[in-house]
Write a protein that holds these residues in place. Structure first.
Motif, PDB file in Angstrom:
ATOM      1  N   ASP A  16       0.824  -1.200   0.000  1.00 22.31           N
ATOM      2  CA  ASP A  16       0.000   0.000   0.000  1.00 22.31           C
ATOM      3  C   ASP A  16       0.863   1.256   0.000  1.00 22.31           C
ATOM      4  O   ASP A  16       0.529   2.242  -0.654  1.00 22.31           O
ATOM      5  N   ASP A  21      -1.051   4.282  -5.982  1.00 27.78           N
ATOM      6  CA  ASP A  21      -1.933   4.601  -7.100  1.00 27.78           C
ATOM      7  C   ASP A  21      -2.544   3.363  -7.743  1.00 27.78           C
ATOM      8  O   ASP A  21      -3.292   3.470  -8.716  1.00 27.78           O
ATOM      9  N   ASP A  23      -5.035   0.048  -7.708  1.00 25.59           N
ATOM     10  CA  ASP A  23      -6.213  -0.541  -7.073  1.00 25.59           C
ATOM     11  C   ASP A  23      -5.918  -2.033  -6.895  1.00 25.59           C
ATOM     12  O   ASP A  23      -5.848  -2.777  -7.876  1.00 25.59           O
ATOM     13  N   GLN A  25      -7.552  -4.496  -6.114  1.00 22.75           N
ATOM     14  CA  GLN A  25      -8.586  -5.422  -6.593  1.00 22.75           C
ATOM     15  C   GLN A  25      -8.274  -5.928  -8.001  1.00 22.75           C
ATOM     16  O   GLN A  25      -8.672  -7.026  -8.369  1.00 22.75           O
ATOM     17  N   TYR A  26      -7.551  -5.132  -8.788  1.00 20.69           N
ATOM     18  CA  TYR A  26      -7.319  -5.473 -10.187  1.00 20.69           C
ATOM     19  C   TYR A  26      -5.882  -5.887 -10.486  1.00 20.69           C
ATOM     20  O   TYR A  26      -5.493  -5.963 -11.647  1.00 20.69           O
ATOM     21  N   GLN A  58      -3.625 -10.076  -1.355  1.00 21.62           N
ATOM     22  CA  GLN A  58      -4.473  -9.144  -2.096  1.00 21.62           C
ATOM     23  C   GLN A  58      -5.665  -8.702  -1.242  1.00 21.62           C
ATOM     24  O   GLN A  58      -5.998  -7.519  -1.195  1.00 21.62           O
ATOM     25  N   ILE A  62      -6.523  -4.917   0.048  1.00 20.07           N
ATOM     26  CA  ILE A  62      -7.836  -4.278  -0.165  1.00 20.07           C
ATOM     27  C   ILE A  62      -8.369  -3.768   1.177  1.00 20.07           C
ATOM     28  O   ILE A  62      -8.859  -2.643   1.277  1.00 20.07           O
ATOM     29  N   ARG A  65      -6.782  -0.603   2.386  1.00 19.21           N
ATOM     30  CA  ARG A  65      -7.265   0.599   1.704  1.00 19.21           C
ATOM     31  C   ARG A  65      -8.566   1.123   2.296  1.00 19.21           C
ATOM     32  O   ARG A  65      -8.873   2.301   2.207  1.00 19.21           O
ATOM     33  N   ASP A  66      -9.360   0.238   2.878  1.00 15.70           N
ATOM     34  CA  ASP A  66     -10.674   0.639   3.425  1.00 15.70           C
ATOM     35  C   ASP A  66     -10.576   1.372   4.722  1.00 15.70           C
ATOM     36  O   ASP A  66      -9.761   1.469   5.458  1.00 15.70           O
TER      37      ASP A  66
END
Length: 66
Positions: A16, A21, A23, A25-26, A58, A62, A65-66
């Motif tokens: 992170d 920059d 995401d 998730q992808y 992964q 994610i 980031r939340d």
């Protein structure tokens, strides 16, 4: 002692910070594998990873980031 594949949360934090920059998730697992192996202080065997470990990293990224 350096990071190992089992240090999922610490790896997610490092990713992170180094890829703000992106995401998570992808991210493709091939890219994720390279990025983890490139973290300063990562000392585990690159061949010791698995799809399950990469998925856990992964998901932790994610969540970070939340």
């Amino acid at each position: 002692m350096g990071l190992r594949w089992t240090d999922v949360q610490d790896i997610a934090i490092e990713l992170d910070e180094t890829h703000p920059d992106v995401d998570p998730q992808y991210v493709r697992f091939t890219d994720l594998h390279q990025w983890v192996c490139g973290i300063d202080g990562f000392e585990d065997d690159p061949e010791s990873s698995s799809e399950g470990i990469l998925e856990a990293i992964q998901m932790a990224w994610i969540d970070e980031r939340d």
